[in-house]
Design an enzyme around this catalytic site. Sequence first.
Site, PDB file in Angstrom:
ATOM      1  N   ASP A  13       0.822  -1.210   0.000  1.00  0.00           N
ATOM      2  CA  ASP A  13       0.000   0.000   0.000  1.00  0.00           C
ATOM      3  C   ASP A  13       0.858   1.263   0.000  1.00  0.00           C
ATOM      4  O   ASP A  13       2.082   1.205  -0.123  1.00  0.00           O
ATOM      5  CB  ASP A  13      -0.955  -0.049   1.188  1.00  0.00           C
ATOM      6  CG  ASP A  13      -2.322   0.556   0.881  1.00  0.00           C
ATOM      7  OD1 ASP A  13      -2.425   1.363  -0.050  1.00  0.00           O
ATOM      8  OD2 ASP A  13      -3.296   0.203   1.579  1.00  0.00           O
ATOM      9  N   GLU A  24      -0.456   1.868  -5.143  1.00  0.00           N
ATOM     10  CA  GLU A  24      -0.268   3.299  -4.872  1.00  0.00           C
ATOM     11  C   GLU A  24      -1.369   4.144  -5.507  1.00  0.00           C
ATOM     12  O   GLU A  24      -1.200   5.348  -5.669  1.00  0.00           O
ATOM     13  CB  GLU A  24       1.144   3.752  -5.259  1.00  0.00           C
ATOM     14  CG  GLU A  24       1.556   3.544  -6.682  1.00  0.00           C
ATOM     15  CD  GLU A  24       1.005   4.609  -7.622  1.00  0.00           C
ATOM     16  OE1 GLU A  24       1.561   5.696  -7.700  1.00  0.00           O
ATOM     17  OE2 GLU A  24      -0.006   4.318  -8.299  1.00  0.00           O
ATOM     18  N   TRP A  25      -2.504   3.475  -5.842  1.00  0.00           N
ATOM     19  CA  TRP A  25      -3.748   4.137  -6.211  1.00  0.00           C
ATOM     20  C   TRP A  25      -3.696   4.873  -7.546  1.00  0.00           C
ATOM     21  O   TRP A  25      -4.536   5.727  -7.822  1.00  0.00           O
ATOM     22  CB  TRP A  25      -4.226   5.096  -5.120  1.00  0.00           C
ATOM     23  CG  TRP A  25      -3.999   4.608  -3.732  1.00  0.00           C
ATOM     24  CD1 TRP A  25      -4.235   3.352  -3.242  1.00  0.00           C
ATOM     25  CD2 TRP A  25      -3.464   5.357  -2.634  1.00  0.00           C
ATOM     26  NE1 TRP A  25      -3.892   3.282  -1.920  1.00  0.00           N
ATOM     27  CE2 TRP A  25      -3.414   4.489  -1.513  1.00  0.00           C
ATOM     28  CE3 TRP A  25      -3.032   6.678  -2.490  1.00  0.00           C
ATOM     29  CZ2 TRP A  25      -2.941   4.895  -0.264  1.00  0.00           C
ATOM     30  CZ3 TRP A  25      -2.570   7.078  -1.242  1.00  0.00           C
ATOM     31  CH2 TRP A  25      -2.530   6.193  -0.152  1.00  0.00           C
ATOM     32  N   GLY A  26      -2.678   4.601  -8.366  1.00  0.00           N
ATOM     33  CA  GLY A  26      -2.566   5.255  -9.656  1.00  0.00           C
ATOM     34  C   GLY A  26      -2.076   6.684  -9.591  1.00  0.00           C
ATOM     35  O   GLY A  26      -2.064   7.386 -10.608  1.00  0.00           O
ATOM     36  N   GLU A  27      -1.624   7.128  -8.426  1.00  0.00           N
ATOM     37  CA  GLU A  27      -1.243   8.534  -8.268  1.00  0.00           C
ATOM     38  C   GLU A  27      -0.027   8.905  -9.105  1.00  0.00           C
ATOM     39  O   GLU A  27       0.106  10.031  -9.561  1.00  0.00           O
ATOM     40  CB  GLU A  27      -0.966   8.835  -6.799  1.00  0.00           C
ATOM     41  CG  GLU A  27      -2.217   8.899  -5.946  1.00  0.00           C
ATOM     42  CD  GLU A  27      -1.964   9.558  -4.611  1.00  0.00           C
ATOM     43  OE1 GLU A  27      -0.805   9.569  -4.166  1.00  0.00           O
ATOM     44  OE2 GLU A  27      -2.928  10.062  -4.025  1.00  0.00           O
ATOM     45  N   ASP A  63      -9.713   3.493  -4.078  1.00  0.00           N
ATOM     46  CA  ASP A  63     -10.431   2.319  -3.592  1.00  0.00           C
ATOM     47  C   ASP A  63     -11.838   2.236  -4.160  1.00  0.00           C
ATOM     48  O   ASP A  63     -12.537   3.239  -4.296  1.00  0.00           O
ATOM     49  CB  ASP A  63     -10.534   2.358  -2.066  1.00  0.00           C
ATOM     50  CG  ASP A  63      -9.222   2.027  -1.384  1.00  0.00           C
ATOM     51  OD1 ASP A  63      -9.188   2.075  -0.155  1.00  0.00           O
ATOM     52  OD2 ASP A  63      -8.245   1.728  -2.076  1.00  0.00           O
TER      53      ASP A  63
END
Length: 692
Positions: free
Chosen positions: A191, A228-231, A250
């Site tokens: 994460d 990493e949420w696509g950041e 998410d």
Amino acid sequence: MRQLPASTTRRRVVGSLTAALLCAAGLATPATPATPAAARETTGPAAPSPVAVDPGVRPPDGLALTPPMGFNNWNSTHCRAEFDEAMVKGIADLFVEKGLKEAGYQYVNLDDCWALPKRDANGRLVPDPARFPDGIKAVADYVHSKGLKLGIYTSAGTKTCNSAGFPGALGHERSDARQFADWGVDYLKYDNCNNQGVDAKQRYIAMRDALKAAAGSTGRPIVYSICEWGENKPWEWAADVGHLWRTTGDISDDWGSMLSIMKQNLPLAQHAGPGRWNDPDMLEVGNGGMTDTEYRTHFSMWSIMAAPLLIGSDLRKATAATFEILGNEEVIAVDQDPLGKQGEVVSSEGGRWVVAKEMKDGSRAVALFNETGSPQSVATTAKAVGLPGADAYTLRDLWQHKSYDTAGRIAATVPAHGTVLLRVAADGQWSHHPPAAELGLKGGLLVEAGKTAKVTSEVTDLGRSTAQRVSVSLGAPAGWAVRATSPSTASSLRTGRTLATSWSVTAPADARPGPYEMSLKATYRSPKGARVEQALPLTSRVVVAPPAGSSSLSGLPWLSTTNGWGPVERDTSNGEQQPGDGKPITIGGKVYAKGLGVHAESAVEYYTGAACEKVTALVGVDDEKGTKGTVAFEIWADGEKAASTGALTNAMPARELTADVTGARVVRLVATDGGDGVDSDHGDWAEARLSC
């Protein structure tokens, strides 16, 4: 994992983001601890320095050659006490008992909260003895004994994402990776919280190298899931780092969240392939926030996108319908095709999506997806999806498990929020199957109580062969009157011909507003005499005509809503995830008393009954997200775009939007992301009014 969508304040990572911004501006650098690197493996780092990495090292060969399939507990349990050793073992047992293992599911993954909040005196992670009294290795041994694999979770920061603050792996990559390998872990979800502003590539490459080293010394390679949420656009750099990477924030167990995430992931097809997968987050199928039709869409679209299939519902409580969806091996085969292509968008006009995926055997998987709130005909051709020219094609419906022939047209009337998933091949076997037929209904089943609606059903032969002895019927709830006013049978239908039947549908005078189930059915025979039955489930709706004059849309009942984050709000801004948590609608510092608060991607549909002329609104990005947000607004009338704004930003004042909706029966207000992705896209339809 727990990263909140861009619309929400990321309280747990704000320090990390601030540090990253300061570094980018040259105003600060990440703090360097005084202890040497060797000591950092056994002491908790306060703010680790960047780790030296080797960009040329690749993940272990041969892992995740198809998208990983399995289970993760977070969506169903979060950090509640029910997440424990017994649950994990129970899920492994159900994989075997329910045939999920045989269908291809293999990973049983632990998410956050499996560890104690502090490391031991040697800097090692400690499993929570209340949740895992026998330790992680014993759980891994049990899972392995079932022929399955175990996954685990940590974060590329000093702490994980949970508010309790469990230990993260930043500065402990080598020792944690070795500990995971020693326990028998097969999969790591890594994460992005509390990352101290360390560059994303450095953080994730450091763990890649640690996993490689652990595999070299223990012989246990570990699938590496970058979360990493696509950041930082990992699809552009992570193919040599991990086996899969999150492309979005998410997912939540609601239609708007699933739809928004799907739309963010679809354009990234070129970056996926064997051992490198776009990950639009876990499955919500079975958690209860969507209908079974919507869950079939969720599963179909994740499969055609070659996404990892990680079950997020508690299988100990799952319904038969949930197991039927998750266990559909024909749909799973689309996801697991060894060619490794992600499906690409062929068309998407008016919420009618066609997505096609090339398969290793030369066939195409084709998803006909309807994002709107009413049935829609979604169509394409064999040529458009990339198939070679042929006299005819075999068309396999992967949810009906039936095969047909088609002359080249691929079409279906798809229920609201539904998906028809097909596999189409130029295999020369088409003559063994009956002709495909499309059932459809023109006019829509919106009926005012005590009044009669006129609709027309259509049965169209899509096949190369002729449909014979064709008959159609329309079923309605008890107390409704349904009558065919033109022929409902035909002796035969050749390729492209249609049996059109007119119907009068009358709802009882005392029918309450709301949805009612109906069904359109057709029967016909193939040239070889095989009997074919097809059914199109329909939802009719008893509606109330809007009043004459000018009405605020926030005070009128809507037919349906879709929203990218939380519910659509009346007379307040979108707010966050809970109903009623918005603020006064504010655009450019000006407050508006009436309107709708939405979040892209959003759609709000109203019944206008062909009795209205105009929709007006002042639209813009709400002030509640500061300088963030880009939203485009559209007004649609009976499936045709009537007005639009283009992209609006938070820096712009409210813009007037007016649409002529004369004669339209349904008006739809749409808010999109403005073309730059969903990030704090809180939109307002201020002072939205309907004139009738």
